[in-house]
Scaffold this active site. Sequence first.
Site, PDB file in Angstrom:
ATOM      1  N   ASP A   1       1.202   0.598  -1.745  1.00  0.00           N
ATOM      2  CA  ASP A   1       0.087  -0.210  -1.109  1.00  0.00           C
ATOM      3  C   ASP A   1      -1.085  -0.010  -2.021  1.00  0.00           C
ATOM      4  OD1 ASP A   1      -1.709  -0.477   1.938  1.00  0.00           O
ATOM      5  OD2 ASP A   1      -1.140  -1.964   0.406  1.00  0.00           O
TER       6      ASP A   1
ATOM      7  N   LYS B   1      -2.330  -3.399  -7.465  1.00  0.00           N
ATOM      8  CA  LYS B   1      -1.072  -4.255  -7.457  1.00  0.00           C
ATOM      9  C   LYS B   1      -0.223  -4.354  -8.634  1.00  0.00           C
ATOM     10  CE  LYS B   1      -2.586  -4.465  -3.344  1.00  0.00           C
ATOM     11  NZ  LYS B   1      -1.862  -3.587  -2.476  1.00  0.00           N
TER      12      LYS B   1
ATOM     13  N   ASP C   1       3.725  -3.352   0.179  1.00  0.00           N
ATOM     14  CA  ASP C   1       2.823  -4.417   0.890  1.00  0.00           C
ATOM     15  C   ASP C   1       2.098  -5.395  -0.260  1.00  0.00           C
ATOM     16  OD1 ASP C   1      -0.455  -4.182   2.549  1.00  0.00           O
ATOM     17  OD2 ASP C   1       1.345  -5.332   2.890  1.00  0.00           O
ATOM     18  N   ASN C   2       1.819  -6.499   0.356  1.00  0.00           N
ATOM     19  CA  ASN C   2       0.855  -7.326  -0.520  1.00  0.00           C
ATOM     20  C   ASN C   2       1.934  -8.132  -1.556  1.00  0.00           C
ATOM     21  OD1 ASN C   2      -1.169  -5.123  -0.130  1.00  0.00           O
ATOM     22  ND2 ASN C   2      -1.442  -6.622   0.907  1.00  0.00           N
TER      23      ASN C   2
ATOM     24  N   GLU D   1      -3.153  -9.026   6.457  1.00  0.00           N
ATOM     25  CA  GLU D   1      -3.717  -8.341   7.768  1.00  0.00           C
ATOM     26  C   GLU D   1      -5.202  -9.077   8.288  1.00  0.00           C
ATOM     27  OE1 GLU D   1      -3.001  -6.999   4.815  1.00  0.00           O
ATOM     28  OE2 GLU D   1      -4.608  -5.801   4.002  1.00  0.00           O
TER      29      GLU D   1
HETATM   30  N1  LIG Z   1      -3.496   6.946  -6.078  1.00  0.00           N
HETATM   31  C1  LIG Z   1      -3.480   5.772  -6.545  1.00  0.00           C
HETATM   32  N2  LIG Z   1      -3.185   5.615  -7.826  1.00  0.00           N
HETATM   33  C2  LIG Z   1      -3.723   4.313  -8.407  1.00  0.00           C
HETATM   34  N3  LIG Z   1      -4.380   3.253  -7.805  1.00  0.00           N
HETATM   35  C3  LIG Z   1      -4.921   3.594  -6.507  1.00  0.00           C
HETATM   36  C4  LIG Z   1      -4.570   4.714  -5.729  1.00  0.00           C
HETATM   37  N4  LIG Z   1      -5.183   4.737  -4.575  1.00  0.00           N
HETATM   38  C5  LIG Z   1      -5.719   3.809  -4.511  1.00  0.00           C
HETATM   39  N5  LIG Z   1      -5.686   2.896  -5.605  1.00  0.00           N
HETATM   40  C6  LIG Z   1      -6.207   1.823  -5.814  1.00  0.00           C
HETATM   41  C7  LIG Z   1      -6.768   0.823  -4.834  1.00  0.00           C
HETATM   42  O1  LIG Z   1      -5.784   0.880  -3.617  1.00  0.00           O
HETATM   43  C8  LIG Z   1      -6.279  -0.160  -2.923  1.00  0.00           C
HETATM   44  C9  LIG Z   1      -5.306  -1.247  -3.123  1.00  0.00           C
HETATM   45  N6  LIG Z   1      -5.143  -2.140  -2.050  1.00  0.00           N
HETATM   46  C10 LIG Z   1      -5.612  -3.526  -2.224  1.00  0.00           C
HETATM   47  O2  LIG Z   1      -6.323  -3.777  -3.242  1.00  0.00           O
HETATM   48  C11 LIG Z   1      -5.326  -4.474  -1.146  1.00  0.00           C
HETATM   49  C12 LIG Z   1      -6.060  -5.677  -1.229  1.00  0.00           C
HETATM   50  C13 LIG Z   1      -5.969  -6.605  -0.434  1.00  0.00           C
HETATM   51  C14 LIG Z   1      -6.708  -7.850  -0.258  1.00  0.00           C
HETATM   52  C15 LIG Z   1      -8.123  -7.847  -0.837  1.00  0.00           C
HETATM   53  C16 LIG Z   1      -8.828  -9.243  -0.998  1.00  0.00           C
HETATM   54  C17 LIG Z   1      -8.267 -10.248  -0.453  1.00  0.00           C
HETATM   55  F1  LIG Z   1      -8.960 -11.256  -0.504  1.00  0.00           F
HETATM   56  C18 LIG Z   1      -7.153 -10.691  -0.142  1.00  0.00           C
HETATM   57  C19 LIG Z   1      -6.201  -9.115  -0.083  1.00  0.00           C
HETATM   58  C20 LIG Z   1      -5.100  -6.487   0.717  1.00  0.00           C
HETATM   59  C21 LIG Z   1      -4.254  -5.399   0.912  1.00  0.00           C
HETATM   60  O3  LIG Z   1      -3.339  -4.909   1.774  1.00  0.00           O
HETATM   61  C22 LIG Z   1      -4.522  -4.362  -0.020  1.00  0.00           C
HETATM   62  O4  LIG Z   1      -3.606  -3.232  -0.041  1.00  0.00           O
HETATM   63 MG   LIG Z   2      -1.987  -3.444   1.415  1.00  0.00          MG
END
Ligand SMILES: Nc1ncnc2c1ncn2CCOCCNC(=O)c1cc(-c2ccc(F)cc2)cc(O)c1O
Ligand SMILES: [Mg+2]
Length: 214
Positions: free
Chosen positions: A141, A144, A169-170, A199
């Site tokens: 999650d 992406k 997810d997603n 969500e």
């Molecule tokens: N340890 C690691 N290593 C590398 N990278 C890492 C990390 N830990 C974190 N990160 C990076 C970032 O993590 C968050 C990623 N999640 C999302 O971006 C996300 C976005 C939406 C979304 C946003 C806007 C809309 F309009 C529509 C949907 C919905 C979701 O359910 C999402 O999960």
């Molecule tokens: Mg997500």
Amino acid sequence: TRSTRPQRLLRAVQQKAIKGDPQSVISAIDYFCRHSEWAMNVGDEKGSILDSVVCEVCPTTALELGTYCGYSTVRIARLLPPGTKLITLEFNPAFAAVARQVIEYAGLQNKVCLVEGASGDLIPKMCQMFGIKTFDFVFIDHWKDRYLPDIKLLEECQLLRKGSILLADNVICPGTPEYLEYVRNSPHYESKYFKSHLEYTKVEDGLEKSVFLG
Ligand SMILES: Nc1ncnc2c1ncn2CCOCCNC(=O)c1cc(-c2ccc(F)cc2)cc(O)c1O
Ligand SMILES: [Mg+2]
């Protein structure tokens, strides 16, 4: 300075949830996201699918990529039997700081190990850091465009075994097309799509469950 959204989410947990009661923490976050501010937690609808997969797998070793505020961390950890460990990786220190407090408020700090850092750097260290041989369950999650490189890294590090379950997810919104193409066409995976919604919205999204065949 203004508070951040994760800090406001944490305050909602501290004001509405019961300390040591994971379900009340989950409900407080869902209420906050539906009635105050949308946040990118897996949410209640996809969260129920996550719950059913975790209960089916009964993992002794579990990994989560992308902790954010700890919502799915709490959902998973509350279902794990004693003696099992959920390792969760979060890149953003501010998110990690909030997640630690949410996990602790739920009383699940003894079942969770939150590690700050990038998945690409930390996955190769899982064996030396935790003595983990293989993961029974991985919830994906995070960024992406890291889904595909990171499962290939899990394969290379031999952290998957015959029957390991990946739940992503997603896969529709924001979408992970390369990941989907790979797990749905690779002879090393058996994949299944669970249709749901982004969500707290009516937008289509879903979870992809993939079994590693070795
Ligand atoms: N340890 C690691 N290593 C590398 N990278 C890492 C990390 N830990 C974190 N990160 C990076 C970032 O993590 C968050 C990623 N999640 C999302 O971006 C996300 C976005 C939406 C979304 C946003 C806007 C809309 F309009 C529509 C949907 C919905 C979701 O359910 C999402 O999960
Ligand atoms: Mg997500």
